[in-house]
Design an enzyme around this catalytic site. Structure first.
Site, PDB file in Angstrom:
ATOM      1  CG  ASN A  66      38.480 -65.677 -23.071  1.00 34.83           C
ATOM      2  OD1 ASN A  66      37.436 -66.185 -22.664  1.00 34.83           O
ATOM      3  ND2 ASN A  66      39.662 -66.216 -22.822  1.00 34.83           N
ATOM      4  CD  GLU A 104      40.113 -72.589 -18.640  1.00 33.42           C
ATOM      5  OE1 GLU A 104      41.002 -71.776 -18.319  1.00 33.42           O
ATOM      6  OE2 GLU A 104      39.448 -72.498 -19.674  1.00 33.42           O
ATOM      7  CB  CYS A 130      42.640 -69.147 -19.830  1.00 32.95           C
ATOM      8  SG  CYS A 130      42.058 -70.487 -20.894  1.00 32.95           S
TER       9      CYS A 130
END
Length: 485
Positions: A154, A253, A287
């Site tokens: 992403n 993460e 995220c």
């Protein structure tokens, strides 16, 4: 080495090589469907070669003078600057980034490298006193060794570089497994930048492979001391389980279900502007993107009206067009998953305020009103351009709704009273949160990471140094010690 043919090879021990697997991976433009290139996948033999190269050169790289390590990072930063347009082009065609997002990602990656360039001279030890006469306690800071990095699709360049640059700067060597959906920007381009910066052979190795062939072995291999992963919580849990078998440290993460809480004294115009950006940047495939917008009842209708008006004006389509704000989702599977969660939530009572049509992998913005926290669109990480608006009775109810999630990555509170906003932010269980701003923030020198199921550890600045180094206590007796027997 900047053409497509170059990027159809792996980078192992300073050489560009074909993979050994008989299987291939296709690199496809998510907007146009164009095949950018096809690569032979790496297999366990290639992975072992990469880890062996990293292990064999690690001690020599660790002993390299800090000024030399800093010089490599400075050259990488210069390369990022010189090749800005090429890098942005790859982010658009490979990751479906809009021009706005690609520019922001390029800048974030550059800042990470610049920050990491300072790390070789920031690896501080300590000299501590001792309770034993004539003894001195020295604490030395050293690199962990070999770091395995798994890159995402992403924000591929930035989020892979966020681990690669600090690890190398602090004297580690790296094996990087890029995302199969963004092999260039999360892997091969990074190798190219470091190679041109004259990084010694073996310090950085990049192998792209199918999860079925090298996924688990990437973590289970005996060489790496740390595994750094950015991606979904489910995959992160699997990686953590594999790493635990070898007592390897992890830097994870993971997913987020980030909230914006809008209190009754907020500037509604500014809150709506921030929510639009924090929700729809990169189609919500971040995220840190806003997943739930929680608004107290007193101003819910007024906020919803402003937000809907702005959402309807967003231009979705070709990410290569300058005016496009929402580009394609990464693939059709993602589109289908999001559409199902929307339909299921509508069946549970959510109201369709903005109906976004799908065109190929492009999903135009969708806004859902009267969402409740038990709906799929509120419980799950959306990773798409859908904005759920949740009505809360008051501030206490808004905080309770915010905390009713297994995630805790980022967030936002809007209030006309900054200190009130800070008090509310302290009550929200999350690793990062911003007052009168949206949730998508990342600065290279600040601690970045989440709580609960959103990850383990912190990236950025001194926290990255801590993550990629360890300490050794060396006690020094400066005079003979007397022992009781």
């Amino acid at each position: 080495m900047t053409g497509q043919m170059t990027y159809a090879k792996h980078f192992i021990n300073g050489e560009w090589k074909d993979g050994s697997s008989d299987k291939t991976i296709e690199n496809v433009n998510p907007f146009s469907g164009e095949l950018l290139f096809k690569i032979r996948s790496a297999d366990p033999h290639d992975l072992d070669e990469a880890y062996s190269a990293a292990k064999n050169t690690q001690k020599k790289w660790e002993q390299t003078l800090p000024g030399e390590r800093r010089a490599v990072l400075e050259k990488v930063a210069q390369g990022l600057s010189d090749r800005k347009e090429e890098i942005i082009s790859w982010l658009i065609k490979e990751a479906g980034s809009t021009a706005i997002k690609a520019e922001a990602e390029w800048a974030a990656a550059l800042n990470i490298v610049k920050e990491a360039a300072s790390f070789p001279f920031r690896m501080e030890g300590k000299i501590l006193p001792s309770a034993i006469p004539g003894k001195e306690n020295r604490v030395y800071r050293t690199p962990k060794g070999v770091v395995g990095v798994i890159g995402p699709w992403n924000f591929p360049l930035h989020l892979a570089m966020r681990s690669v640059a600090p690890a190398i700067a602090t004297g580690n060597t790296v094996v990087l497994k890029p995302s199969s959906d963004a092999m260039v920007t999360s892997g091969f381009l990074i190798a190219d930048l470091f190679e041109k910066a004259e990084l010694p052979k073996g310090v950085l190795n990049v192998v792209a492979g199918r999860g079925s062939e090298i996924g688990d072995e990437f973590v289970l291999h005996s060489v790496p001391k740390v595994i750094s992963f950015t991606g979904s919580t489910d995959v992160g849990k699997h990686i953590a389980g594999l790493a635990a078998k070898g007592l390897k440290e992890t830097a994870l993460e993971l997913g987020g279900n980030n909230v914006m809480v809008v209190l009754e004294d907020a500037d509604l115009e500014q809150a709506a502007n921030a929510a639009i950006f924090g929700k729809f940047l990169h189609q919500g495939q971040i995220c840190m993107a806003l997943n739930r917008i929680i608004v107290v009842d007193e101003i819910y209708d007024a906020f919803a009206e402003k937000f809907v008006e702005k959402a309807k004006k967003i231009i979705a389509g070709d990410p290569g067009e300058a005016e496009t704000a929402v580009g394609p989702l990464i693939n059709e599977k993602a589109l289908e998953r999001i559409q199902k969660d929307v339909e299921d939530s509508l069946e549970m009572g959510a109201k369709l305020l903005v109906s976004g049509k799908a065109s190929g992998n492009v999903l135009h913005p969708i806004v859902l009103g009267e969402v409740t926290n038990d709906m799929p669109i509120a419980q799950k990480e959306i990773f798409g351009p859908v904005a759920p608006l949740i009505r809360a009775k008051d501030e206490a109810d808004a905080i309770a709704i915010a905390n009713d999630s297994e995630y805790g990555l980022s967030g936002s509170v809007f209030s006309g009273d900054v200190q009130r906003g800070v008090r509310a932010a302290k009550e929200i269980e999350t690793g990062m949160i911003h007052i009168n701003d949206q949730s998508v923030n990342d600065e290279a020198h600040v601690a970045f990471g989440g709580e609960k199921h959103s990850g383990i550890g912190r990236f950025g600045g001194e926290w990255a140094i801590e993550k990629f180094t360890t300490v050794k206590w060396i006690g020094v007796m400066e005079e003979p010690r007397k022992y009781p027997f």
